[in-house]
Design a protein around this motif. Structure first.
Motif: not given
Length: 101
Positions: A63-77
């Motif tokens: 849900t969050v990654s769909g809303k913020v896109g690539d702004r999620v840090p890669e370490t979290v992903s």
């Protein structure tokens, strides 16, 4: 500030009561806690809660990654992916030492 004062007061009361009870009472409480933790019903409930937590974390990530896109840090992903894969592959234990059964 009120919550800090309440916490400190609770800590002080717990310390005083704990020192009055002594080592013998501490050992009794420790033994009872161990017995409860080893109860199969308690273990199954904890395992179920851990599984549900992993599922909800995956849904929240999508849900969050769909809303913020690539702004999620890669370490979290990467961490979320590893937890999801661990759940799918049926690894015997998670970070808290409970099994995924």
């Amino acid at each position: 500030m009120r919550y800090r004062l309440t916490f400190v007061a609770g800590l002080a009361v717990g310390y005083v009561l704990g020192t009055r009870a002594g080592r013998e009472r501490y050992e009794q409480l420790k033994k009872a806690a161990r017995r409860i933790a080893q109860n199969p019903a308690v273990r199954n409930t904890a395992e179920t809660a851990a599984q549900q937590g992993r599922q909800y974390a995956g849904k929240a990530f999508h849900t969050v990654s769909g809303k913020v896109g690539d702004r999620v840090p890669e370490t979290v992903s990467q961490r979320v992916r590893s937890l999801r894969e661990r759940n799918v592959n049926g690894t015997p234990e998670d970070d808290w030492g409970t099994s995924n059964t």
